[in-house]
Scaffold this motif. Structure first.
Motif, short mmCIF file in Angstrom:
data_model
loop_
_atom_site.label_atom_id
_atom_site.label_comp_id
_atom_site.label_asym_id
_atom_site.label_seq_id
_atom_site.Cartn_x
_atom_site.Cartn_y
_atom_site.Cartn_z
N UNK A 142 0.81 -1.21 0.00
CA UNK A 142 0.00 0.00 0.00
C UNK A 142 0.85 1.27 0.00
N UNK A 143 2.13 1.14 0.39
CA UNK A 143 2.99 2.32 0.48
C UNK A 143 3.74 2.61 -0.81
N UNK A 144 3.99 1.57 -1.62
CA UNK A 144 4.76 1.75 -2.85
C UNK A 144 3.87 2.03 -4.04
N UNK A 145 4.49 1.97 -5.22
CA UNK A 145 3.76 2.28 -6.46
C UNK A 145 3.81 1.14 -7.46
N UNK A 146 4.20 -0.05 -6.99
CA UNK A 146 4.28 -1.20 -7.91
C UNK A 146 2.87 -1.62 -8.31
N UNK A 166 8.20 11.61 -3.29
CA UNK A 166 8.55 11.02 -4.58
C UNK A 166 7.31 10.72 -5.40
N UNK A 167 6.27 10.25 -4.75
CA UNK A 167 5.03 9.95 -5.48
C UNK A 167 4.41 11.22 -6.05
N UNK A 168 4.54 12.31 -5.33
CA UNK A 168 3.95 13.56 -5.79
C UNK A 168 4.71 14.14 -6.97
N UNK A 169 6.04 14.17 -6.87
CA UNK A 169 6.84 14.84 -7.89
C UNK A 169 7.30 13.91 -9.02
N UNK A 170 7.34 12.61 -8.76
CA UNK A 170 7.83 11.67 -9.78
C UNK A 170 6.86 10.49 -9.86
N UNK A 171 5.64 10.74 -10.35
CA UNK A 171 4.60 9.70 -10.32
C UNK A 171 4.95 8.47 -11.16
N UNK A 172 5.88 8.57 -12.09
CA UNK A 172 6.23 7.41 -12.91
C UNK A 172 7.28 6.52 -12.24
N UNK A 173 7.85 7.00 -11.17
CA UNK A 173 8.88 6.24 -10.46
C UNK A 173 8.24 5.04 -9.76
N UNK A 174 8.76 3.86 -10.02
CA UNK A 174 8.22 2.64 -9.40
C UNK A 174 8.97 2.41 -8.09
N UNK A 175 8.23 2.52 -7.02
CA UNK A 175 8.83 2.46 -5.66
C UNK A 175 8.33 1.22 -4.94
N UNK A 219 12.61 19.60 -10.09
CA UNK A 219 11.59 20.21 -9.24
C UNK A 219 11.55 19.55 -7.86
N UNK A 220 11.66 18.23 -7.86
CA UNK A 220 11.67 17.50 -6.58
C UNK A 220 12.89 17.87 -5.74
N UNK A 221 14.04 17.93 -6.40
CA UNK A 221 15.27 18.29 -5.68
C UNK A 221 15.18 19.71 -5.14
N UNK A 222 14.67 20.60 -5.96
CA UNK A 222 14.53 21.98 -5.51
C UNK A 222 13.60 22.07 -4.30
N UNK A 223 12.50 21.32 -4.33
CA UNK A 223 11.55 21.29 -3.22
C UNK A 223 12.24 20.81 -1.94
#
Length: 798
Positions: free
Chosen positions: A618-622, A650-659, A764-768
């Motif tokens: 439930x916490x990841x994005x797989x 990470x989910x907010x700024x990089x939604x395509x990242x599989x975590x 953007x994520x790094x800047x945030x």
């Protein structure tokens, strides 16, 4: 309180018999240190009869033998239930000699028979390869105390006496041991011993004047000073002083009978309602025997023209070159013959019948008493259903709760349902309330025999919570309690459990050896609950910030130690319930007391804890069969919180990242099954952590331990651990994580930097993250608290 009642006066025949028994023990003790062969001196000693390496200690041994012989007499005459705790570290020859004389040793080790051939084997095995240690070790019948490290005898004795109303724990304290910090504090055990329900401790302070190479502090103190010192501690000192054996036998017999009369009178008054209890509870003045005798008593008075008996040169091996020096060998021959072995043993090496008759019988022998093999008396702890205390919530992170406060209700009921058996106690250094465990006071109270004021809270002479501001005493009491067959839990601030590192080491060694002795029955596990941990000691500062106890624990044998880092209340309930029902282990549980998000239902917690680690889907994005781009792993409640907060970024700024998110509750689940019983196969580990993807691991303690536990794993080079880096101060909770780069922003930055090609897409994520770190820095220094968005953060699926 009555003074003395009956005083024994040994008649001539009894005096001779007890002296002969003492001589037999001394003869066997010297033989263990020196002899390979010729145990009964059938021939003149030759070089080949002497051990090539003389490893043992004589100095304290004759005094121990003297005490043991006199305790045997009163056990028989009074039918006492008594055990013997040998405090002097190098008294092993005496313990072995006396348990062989009483017959216990040969019963446990039939190969060491009760005759001349067995005596030869007894001598040969002592401090010899493939044999036994020179201390009173787990291999020694009747011992609950490893003599290798000094300071713990008296605290073990009190732990053994708690809730053992018929037991008398005789405890010999050496004057070298009496100089240690733990022993010095142990005298206060009398303030926690309730004669109505507990047994008695008979301390025997053995002053032979010297340690390894110097006089001892108490040995050089006058009798008057010692009288005042121990009277101030609340004891009634009884002195036995001298060197003439016959006079000393009479003194010792009278002293022991006097002490036992006092103990009997204290217990009689308490158990018949004559002694004050409850609000008016008073500390009885228990007896203490102070024995002054020469170091190396009955040994060579001089060797090579130098004083030996009554001096530090008698400490170890008084005659050191018996193999190669004819003169030294002659001294040894004369020394052994001075005990008149033909008067003690028959021509087959058996103890003569009239001396055998002096020893107690069956389980009354101190070497055979079941309290010294406490697993024989252990009954399973009753525990309630953890489901009755489970927190329920609609979704992960929906509520906050203090995990230890939830656990407190469970511990309260453990106290309730085991009240009849009186076999469970809680130990801690004045931190039960601080660690949010106050609900236990609904079932019991803090124990004290001292004066209780009307405004005091949760204090009672009947309390089962033992609090004293000494981690040494808490640890030692619990060890003595467990080793005599009971159950318990030690709660402590995480940073200050280090105070008992060495005591932990010794107990772990004891368990390691005991598990391989078939005659030693399993004892309940030693359980630690460490709270007020490194990440929430922001108010106390750097002195209170240290998670390194886990590193100490991880050094011990895998079959002995366990380390658990439950991330929330339901996992803490499962882990504690599990640990309290185990045996022959040391379990370390680390859990915070502050309100934190709750993640797993009780059913999820059970499954998660049984495996020890697992994916939180439930916490990841797989979503499918493909492997993740990054694994975000965590172990510990604060690391779990920060990991999930990083994942939300990470989910907010990089939604395509599989975590993938992995939580570790059982630290040794990271190892392989070959390394630890709770470990997992390489295939299982690779399935979770992948073979080549970056793993950002947020860990409660020092990062090196994670690397050490996983260094053989396929993907070890890709495991990047964030933990405590020895950066601390008085600051805010979140700032502690920032100082050590365990915070959500540093974790998110690490994930971005370690995923190949991601950094260029994540500006953007790094800047945030960098901006938030700057805002945090300024805000905490201006307002003295964390950013509102940090304080009020809640897990939400984007």
């Amino acid at each position: 309180m009555a003074d003395a009642t009956t005083r024994v006066n040994l008649d001539t025949e009894d005096l001779k018999l007890i002296d002969r028994y003492w001589r037999a023990a001394n003869y066997l003790s010297v033989g263990q240190i020196y002899l390979l062969d010729n145990p009964l001196l059938s021939d003149a000693l030759k070089p080949e009869h002497i051990k090539p390496r003389l490893l043992g200690h004589w100095g304290t041994t004759p005094g121990l033998n003297f005490i043991y012989a006199h305790l045997n007499r009163v056990i028989k005459s009074r039918d006492l239930n008594m055990i013997f705790i040998c405090g002097p570290g190098h008294g092993g020859p005496g313990m072995v000699a006396n348990t062989w004389l009483e017959g216990t040793y040969s019963e446990i080790y039939p190969d060491i028979s009760f005759d001349g051939e067995g005596m030869k084997k007894l001598f040969r095995q002592f401090s010899f390869p493939g044999g036994i240690p020179s201390h009173a070790a787990p291999e020694t019948p009747g011992s609950i105390h490893e003599g290798g490290e000094l300071g713990y005898s008296l605290v073990h004795a009190y732990g053994a006496a708690f809730d053992n109303p018929d037991l008398i724990v005789s405890c010999v304290i050496g004057d070298g041991e009496a100089e240690t910090g733990p022993l010095a504090a142990s005298w206060h055990g009398n303030k926690f011993l309730n004669p109505q329900r507990d047994g008695a401790v008979l301390p025997i302070l053995h002053l032979n004047g010297y340690k390894i190479a110097n006089p001892t502090l108490l040995g050089r103190s006058s009798d008057s000073d010692l009288q005042q010192l121990f009277s101030g501690y609340g004891y009634l000192p009884i002195f036995v002083v001298g060197s003439d054996p016959m006079d000393m036998h009479q003194q010792m017999a009278a002293a022991i009978d006097h002490a036992l009369d006092i103990i009997k009178d204290i217990q009689r008054q308490a158990r018949t309602g004559q002694a004050p209890t409850g609000m008016a509870a008073a500390v009885p003045h228990w007896p203490l025997i102070i024995l002054r005798s020469p170091k190396g008593w009955t040994g060579p008075k001089e060797v090579d023209g130098k004083k030996t008996e009554g001096f530090w040169r008698a400490h170890q091996v008084p005659v050191a070159n018996c193999r190669n020096d004819d003169g030294h060998r002659e001294i040894l021959q004369s020394w052994l013959q001075s005990y008149h072995p033909q008067d003690l043993f028959d021509n087959k090496g058996r103890l003569k019948p009239e001396l055998m008759a002096l020893a107690p019988h069956g389980e009354r022998r101190m070497g055979a008493n079941p309290h010294a093999n406490g697993g024989k008396l252990r009954i399973a702890l009753k525990t309630p259903d953890i489901g009755d205390y489970a927190l329920e919530f609609a979704q992960p992170g929906a509520i906050q709760a203090g995990a230890t406060e939830v656990l407190a209700a469970y511990l309260r009921d453990v106290m309730h349902i085991n009240d009849i058996d009186s076999n469970f106690r809680l130990f801690g250094p004045d931190e039960t309330a601080s660690n949010r465990l106050s609900k236990v006071f609904e079932a019991t109270q803090r124990m004290t025999m001292q004066r209780i004021e009307s405004y005091d809270e949760s204090l009672s002479a009947d309390g089962r919570v033992l609090e004293v501001l000494s981690e040494h005493l808490c640890q030692g009491w619990l060890e003595g309690y467990l080793l005599t067959g009971r159950h318990g839990l030690f709660t402590c601030y995480e940073a200050f459990i280090h105070i008992i590192d060495s005591m932990f080491n010794q107990h772990a060694k004891w368990l390691k050896v005991s598990r391989k002795l078939p005659w030693r029955a399993p004892v309940s596990s030693l359980n630690y609950l460490l709270s007020s941990h490194v990440w929430r000691q922001d108010h106390n500062g750097y002195s209170h910030q240290d998670p390194g106890f886990m590193d100490v624990v991880a050094n011990k044998k895998a079959e002995i130690v366990r380390i658990y880092l439950p991330p929330d209340a339901n996992t803490l309930l499962w882990v504690t319930d599990h640990c309290l029902q185990t045996y022959d282990r040391i379990n370390v549980i680390i859990a915070g007391k502050q309100p934190e998000p709750q993640w797993l239902s009780m059913e999820e917690a059970k499954k998660h804890c049984q495996v020890g680690l697992g994916i939180w889907p439930w916490a990841g994005t797989e979503t499918g069969e493909t492997e993740p781009d990054v694994v975000m792993a965590c172990a510990g409640d604060v690391p779990t919180l920060e990991t999930l907060a990083a994942v939300s970024i990470l989910r907010q700024y990089l939604p395509q990242l599989v975590i993938r998110v992995i939580n570790v509750v059982d630290l040794f689940a990271l190892q392989s099954a070959e390394q630890h019983p709770h470990g997992h196969s390489d295939a299982f580990f690779d399935q979770l952590f992948t073979r080549d993807k970056p793993v950002i691991f947020a860990y409660h303690g020092y990062p090196t331990l994670i690397h050490r536990l996983t260094y053989k794993r396929t993907n070890h080079q890709q495991i990047h651990v964030h933990g405590f880096n020895e950066e601390g101060t008085t600051t805010t909770p979140f700032d502690m994580t920032v100082l050590n780069q365990l915070d959500r922003f540093h974790l998110a930055i690490a994930a971005i930097r370690h995923v190949p090609g991601l950094e260029d897409k994540a500006a953007e994520a790094l800047q945030f993250c960098h901006k938030k770190l700057e805002q945090h820095y300024d805000y905490v220094r201006e307002y003295g608290e964390d950013l509102p968005e940090i304080q009020n953060w809640q897990w939400k699926i984007n």
